[in-house]
Design a protein around this motif. Structure first.
Motif, PDB file in Angstrom:
ATOM      1  N   MET A   1       0.833  -1.206   0.000  1.00  0.00           N
ATOM      2  CA  MET A   1       0.000   0.000   0.000  1.00  0.00           C
ATOM      3  C   MET A   1       0.874   1.265   0.000  1.00  0.00           C
ATOM      4  O   MET A   1       1.947   1.254   0.612  1.00  0.00           O
ATOM      5  CB  MET A   1      -0.899  -0.008   1.236  1.00  0.00           C
ATOM      6  CG  MET A   1      -2.312   0.420   0.927  1.00  0.00           C
ATOM      7  SD  MET A   1      -3.362   0.477   2.380  1.00  0.00           S
ATOM      8  CE  MET A   1      -3.958  -1.202   2.449  1.00  0.00           C
ATOM      9  N   ASN A   2       0.429   2.301  -0.688  1.00  0.00           N
ATOM     10  CA  ASN A   2       1.193   3.556  -0.723  1.00  0.00           C
ATOM     11  C   ASN A   2       1.232   4.224   0.655  1.00  0.00           C
ATOM     12  O   ASN A   2       0.532   3.816   1.564  1.00  0.00           O
ATOM     13  CB  ASN A   2       0.536   4.536  -1.709  1.00  0.00           C
ATOM     14  CG  ASN A   2       0.669   4.055  -3.135  1.00  0.00           C
ATOM     15  OD1 ASN A   2       1.548   3.263  -3.443  1.00  0.00           O
ATOM     16  ND2 ASN A   2      -0.201   4.529  -4.001  1.00  0.00           N
ATOM     17  N   ASP A   3       2.027   5.322   0.754  1.00  0.00           N
ATOM     18  CA  ASP A   3       2.114   6.057   2.022  1.00  0.00           C
ATOM     19  C   ASP A   3       0.761   6.666   2.393  1.00  0.00           C
ATOM     20  O   ASP A   3      -0.061   6.948   1.513  1.00  0.00           O
ATOM     21  CB  ASP A   3       3.114   7.226   1.880  1.00  0.00           C
ATOM     22  CG  ASP A   3       4.534   6.693   1.772  1.00  0.00           C
ATOM     23  OD1 ASP A   3       4.752   5.500   2.074  1.00  0.00           O
ATOM     24  OD2 ASP A   3       5.411   7.478   1.370  1.00  0.00           O
ATOM     25  N   VAL A   4       0.603   6.926   3.692  1.00  0.00           N
ATOM     26  CA  VAL A   4      -0.631   7.578   4.151  1.00  0.00           C
ATOM     27  C   VAL A   4      -0.619   9.037   3.677  1.00  0.00           C
ATOM     28  O   VAL A   4       0.379   9.739   3.854  1.00  0.00           O
ATOM     29  CB  VAL A   4      -0.728   7.528   5.693  1.00  0.00           C
ATOM     30  CG1 VAL A   4      -1.907   8.363   6.189  1.00  0.00           C
ATOM     31  CG2 VAL A   4      -0.859   6.084   6.165  1.00  0.00           C
ATOM     32  N   LEU A   5      -1.721   9.478   3.064  1.00  0.00           N
ATOM     33  CA  LEU A   5      -1.813  10.880   2.630  1.00  0.00           C
ATOM     34  C   LEU A   5      -2.516  11.707   3.701  1.00  0.00           C
ATOM     35  O   LEU A   5      -2.051  12.764   4.101  1.00  0.00           O
ATOM     36  CB  LEU A   5      -2.593  10.972   1.318  1.00  0.00           C
ATOM     37  CG  LEU A   5      -2.723  12.385   0.758  1.00  0.00           C
ATOM     38  CD1 LEU A   5      -1.380  12.873   0.217  1.00  0.00           C
ATOM     39  CD2 LEU A   5      -3.776  12.453  -0.349  1.00  0.00           C
ATOM     40  N   ILE A   6      -3.660  11.187   4.162  1.00  0.00           N
ATOM     41  CA  ILE A   6      -4.435  11.944   5.148  1.00  0.00           C
ATOM     42  C   ILE A   6      -4.934  10.966   6.212  1.00  0.00           C
ATOM     43  O   ILE A   6      -5.313   9.834   5.895  1.00  0.00           O
ATOM     44  CB  ILE A   6      -5.583  12.731   4.467  1.00  0.00           C
ATOM     45  CG1 ILE A   6      -6.290  13.671   5.453  1.00  0.00           C
ATOM     46  CG2 ILE A   6      -6.585  11.843   3.769  1.00  0.00           C
ATOM     47  CD1 ILE A   6      -7.106  14.769   4.783  1.00  0.00           C
ATOM     48  N   SER A   7      -4.890  11.401   7.468  1.00  0.00           N
ATOM     49  CA  SER A   7      -5.344  10.507   8.541  1.00  0.00           C
ATOM     50  C   SER A   7      -6.089  11.305   9.601  1.00  0.00           C
ATOM     51  O   SER A   7      -5.889  12.518   9.747  1.00  0.00           O
ATOM     52  CB  SER A   7      -4.145   9.794   9.173  1.00  0.00           C
ATOM     53  OG  SER A   7      -3.256  10.739   9.708  1.00  0.00           O
ATOM     54  N   THR A   8      -6.969  10.604  10.312  1.00  0.00           N
ATOM     55  CA  THR A   8      -7.675  11.257  11.412  1.00  0.00           C
ATOM     56  C   THR A   8      -7.431  10.437  12.666  1.00  0.00           C
ATOM     57  O   THR A   8      -7.199   9.229  12.592  1.00  0.00           O
ATOM     58  CB  THR A   8      -9.198  11.306  11.161  1.00  0.00           C
ATOM     59  OG1 THR A   8      -9.720   9.969  11.232  1.00  0.00           O
ATOM     60  CG2 THR A   8      -9.540  11.909   9.815  1.00  0.00           C
ATOM     61  N   GLU A   9      -7.469  11.105  13.798  1.00  0.00           N
ATOM     62  CA  GLU A   9      -7.355  10.385  15.058  1.00  0.00           C
ATOM     63  C   GLU A   9      -8.402  10.904  16.031  1.00  0.00           C
ATOM     64  O   GLU A   9      -8.432  12.103  16.326  1.00  0.00           O
ATOM     65  CB  GLU A   9      -5.957  10.564  15.642  1.00  0.00           C
ATOM     66  CG  GLU A   9      -5.654   9.387  16.536  1.00  0.00           C
ATOM     67  CD  GLU A   9      -4.245   9.404  17.064  1.00  0.00           C
ATOM     68  OE1 GLU A   9      -3.333   9.893  16.355  1.00  0.00           O
ATOM     69  OE2 GLU A   9      -4.089   8.954  18.211  1.00  0.00           O
TER      70      GLU A   9
ATOM     71  N   SER B   1      -7.910  14.945  15.681  1.00  0.00           N
ATOM     72  CA  SER B   1      -6.993  15.627  14.768  1.00  0.00           C
ATOM     73  C   SER B   1      -7.101  15.075  13.353  1.00  0.00           C
ATOM     74  O   SER B   1      -7.585  13.969  13.128  1.00  0.00           O
ATOM     75  CB  SER B   1      -5.556  15.471  15.272  1.00  0.00           C
ATOM     76  OG  SER B   1      -5.211  14.102  15.297  1.00  0.00           O
ATOM     77  N   VAL B   2      -6.634  15.918  12.403  1.00  0.00           N
ATOM     78  CA  VAL B   2      -6.515  15.517  10.999  1.00  0.00           C
ATOM     79  C   VAL B   2      -5.082  15.834  10.586  1.00  0.00           C
ATOM     80  O   VAL B   2      -4.619  16.963  10.794  1.00  0.00           O
ATOM     81  CB  VAL B   2      -7.469  16.327  10.082  1.00  0.00           C
ATOM     82  CG1 VAL B   2      -7.382  15.822   8.638  1.00  0.00           C
ATOM     83  CG2 VAL B   2      -8.905  16.277  10.577  1.00  0.00           C
ATOM     84  N   ARG B   3      -4.390  14.847  10.045  1.00  0.00           N
ATOM     85  CA  ARG B   3      -3.021  15.073   9.563  1.00  0.00           C
ATOM     86  C   ARG B   3      -2.972  14.862   8.065  1.00  0.00           C
ATOM     87  O   ARG B   3      -3.525  13.875   7.560  1.00  0.00           O
ATOM     88  CB  ARG B   3      -2.032  14.112  10.239  1.00  0.00           C
ATOM     89  CG  ARG B   3      -1.818  14.452  11.684  1.00  0.00           C
ATOM     90  CD  ARG B   3      -0.746  13.598  12.348  1.00  0.00           C
ATOM     91  NE  ARG B   3      -0.554  14.093  13.687  1.00  0.00           N
ATOM     92  CZ  ARG B   3       0.269  15.080  14.004  1.00  0.00           C
ATOM     93  NH1 ARG B   3       1.023  15.642  13.077  1.00  0.00           N
ATOM     94  NH2 ARG B   3       0.354  15.493  15.246  1.00  0.00           N
ATOM     95  N   TYR B   4      -2.307  15.803   7.376  1.00  0.00           N
ATOM     96  CA  TYR B   4      -2.142  15.699   5.933  1.00  0.00           C
ATOM     97  C   TYR B   4      -0.644  15.632   5.653  1.00  0.00           C
ATOM     98  O   TYR B   4       0.086  16.551   6.027  1.00  0.00           O
ATOM     99  CB  TYR B   4      -2.760  16.925   5.237  1.00  0.00           C
ATOM    100  CG  TYR B   4      -2.746  16.795   3.752  1.00  0.00           C
ATOM    101  CD1 TYR B   4      -3.711  16.024   3.099  1.00  0.00           C
ATOM    102  CD2 TYR B   4      -1.760  17.382   2.991  1.00  0.00           C
ATOM    103  CE1 TYR B   4      -3.684  15.864   1.733  1.00  0.00           C
ATOM    104  CE2 TYR B   4      -1.725  17.229   1.620  1.00  0.00           C
ATOM    105  CZ  TYR B   4      -2.685  16.474   0.997  1.00  0.00           C
ATOM    106  OH  TYR B   4      -2.656  16.312  -0.361  1.00  0.00           O
ATOM    107  N   ARG B   5      -0.189  14.543   5.083  1.00  0.00           N
ATOM    108  CA  ARG B   5       1.242  14.273   4.923  1.00  0.00           C
ATOM    109  C   ARG B   5       1.968  14.515   6.245  1.00  0.00           C
ATOM    110  O   ARG B   5       3.014  15.166   6.298  1.00  0.00           O
ATOM    111  CB  ARG B   5       1.855  15.135   3.817  1.00  0.00           C
ATOM    112  CG  ARG B   5       1.306  14.833   2.431  1.00  0.00           C
ATOM    113  CD  ARG B   5       2.166  15.403   1.341  1.00  0.00           C
ATOM    114  NE  ARG B   5       1.643  15.096   0.030  1.00  0.00           N
ATOM    115  CZ  ARG B   5       1.795  13.931  -0.608  1.00  0.00           C
ATOM    116  NH1 ARG B   5       2.467  12.974  -0.037  1.00  0.00           N
ATOM    117  NH2 ARG B   5       1.275  13.742  -1.813  1.00  0.00           N
ATOM    118  N   GLY B   6       1.339  14.095   7.324  1.00  0.00           N
ATOM    119  CA  GLY B   6       1.939  14.185   8.658  1.00  0.00           C
ATOM    120  C   GLY B   6       1.754  15.530   9.343  1.00  0.00           C
ATOM    121  O   GLY B   6       2.050  15.679  10.532  1.00  0.00           O
TER     122      GLY B   6
END
Ligand code: SF4
Length: 324
Positions: free
Chosen positions: A1-9, A72-77
């Motif tokens: 799988m490719n790298d994470v682009l956007i994540s929520t926590e 939180s929301v992280r975009y490219r970390g």
């Protein structure tokens, strides 16, 4: 799988409602409640569930079109909530949305060239000539002729208007696009054309989609992974193949069983039907939020809320996931 682009926590959006004399009673609607999620570069992640489950709110909170209550929301970390207003404005180029109703989302008084130029001007794209050139390029990209730039939205069909909505979302070369019921208002044949266009654009422009829909037959053809939401919570996440072949959460099983099937043998088989209304989001059931509709509920389901966790390689929020 490719790298994470956007994540929520632990991402949540709660609405405080007042009722009674002088707003004496406070009620809370937990539209989105503690969502933790990773979306990878260039994937199509579908968010599904009945209307009112919180999928549209989640998409908008991820883009910061609606402010979160918690999480939180992280975009490219990068933490989007830690960005200054200026940095967030610049970030908006990368995060875009395509709406369900292309007619309502396009200003009827503006010509197509102004609709497309608006986001370009907002981000200081370039000179007037460069903006005009980009508008022509955008129309080409979505399969519309350049001479249509001078027309108004009412002069187009529903499918063409959705192509204009897509062109507007792509104006500033985004990386992450939320497609919010983007094909739901279209006829089936036009739907297929717009889905093909979205797939083609994803390949060419290396886009990542969050595809919000209630239509599971579209998800089956289009998504790489699926997240199933019920009353603000994520109840199951898996690849599209896994989810359709072997749903592990009872709610997912009911959703999948309601998808129309082409095979007549399959069509005639008895299918489990989901009964009962969705409980009120202002008055959530104790324990598992699905227990009032679940035929497999046991005593623990009424008191303890299951958490989304790995159950044999699948993320499921259920005390008694269905067999693999
Ligand atoms: Fe059904 Fe219990 Fe699983 Fe909830 S936790 S889905 S009530 S079996």
């Amino acid at each position: 799988m490719n790298d994470v682009l956007i994540s929520t926590e632990g991402l949540s959006k709660h609405y405080q409602l007042s009722s009674g004399f002088f707003g004496s009673k406070e009620r809370v609607v937990r539209a989105v409640d503690g969502i933790t999620l990773d979306i990878h570069e260039r994937e199509t992640f579908a968010l599904v569930g009945e209307s009112g489950c919180g999928k549209t709110t989640l998409g908008r909170v991820m883009l910061r079109l609606i402010e979160r209550t918690e999480g939180s929301v992280r975009y490219r970390g990068q933490d989007l909530h830690a960005l200054s207003d200026t940095a967030m404005r610049a970030m908006r180029k990368k995060l875009q949305i395509i709406f369900q109703d292309p007619f309502a989302s396009l200003n009827p008084r503006m010509r197509v060239k102004d609709i497309l130029a608006e986001p370009l001007r907002a981000h200081s794209f370039g000179t007037a000539a460069e903006i005009e050139e980009r508008c022509k390029e955008l129309l080409d990209m979505v399969g519309l002729r350049q001479h249509l730039l001078n027309r108004y939205p009412h002069q187009f069909s529903g499918g063409q208007r959705q192509r204009i909505g897509i062109a507007r979302a792509l104006a500033n070369s985004p990386e992450f696009v939320v497609c919010d019921e983007a094909v739901s208002a279209l006829d089936v044949s036009i739907q297929a054309q717009v889905l093909n266009l979205l797939r083609d654009l994803q390949e060419r422009l290396k886009l990542t989609y969050l595809f919000i829909t209630h239509d599971l037959s579209v998800v089956r053809q289009f998504a790489d992974r699926v997240g199933v939401m019920f009353l603000g919570r994520m109840v199951e996440v898996g690849t599209t193949e896994e989810i359709f072949a072997n749903p592990r959460h009872p709610y997912t099983m009911f959703l999948i069983s309601a998808v129309p099937r082409a095979d007549p043998h399959q069509r005639n088989r008895e299918r489990p039907i989901l009964v009962g209304d969705i409980p009120s989001p202002m008055n959530l059931p104790s324990g598992c939020r699905f227990h009032t509709r679940c035929p497999f509920a046991q005593a623990i389901c009424r008191t303890e809320e299951p958490v989304l966790s790995d159950r044999g390689g699948r993320a499921v929020a259920c005390h008694f996931p269905l067999d693999q």
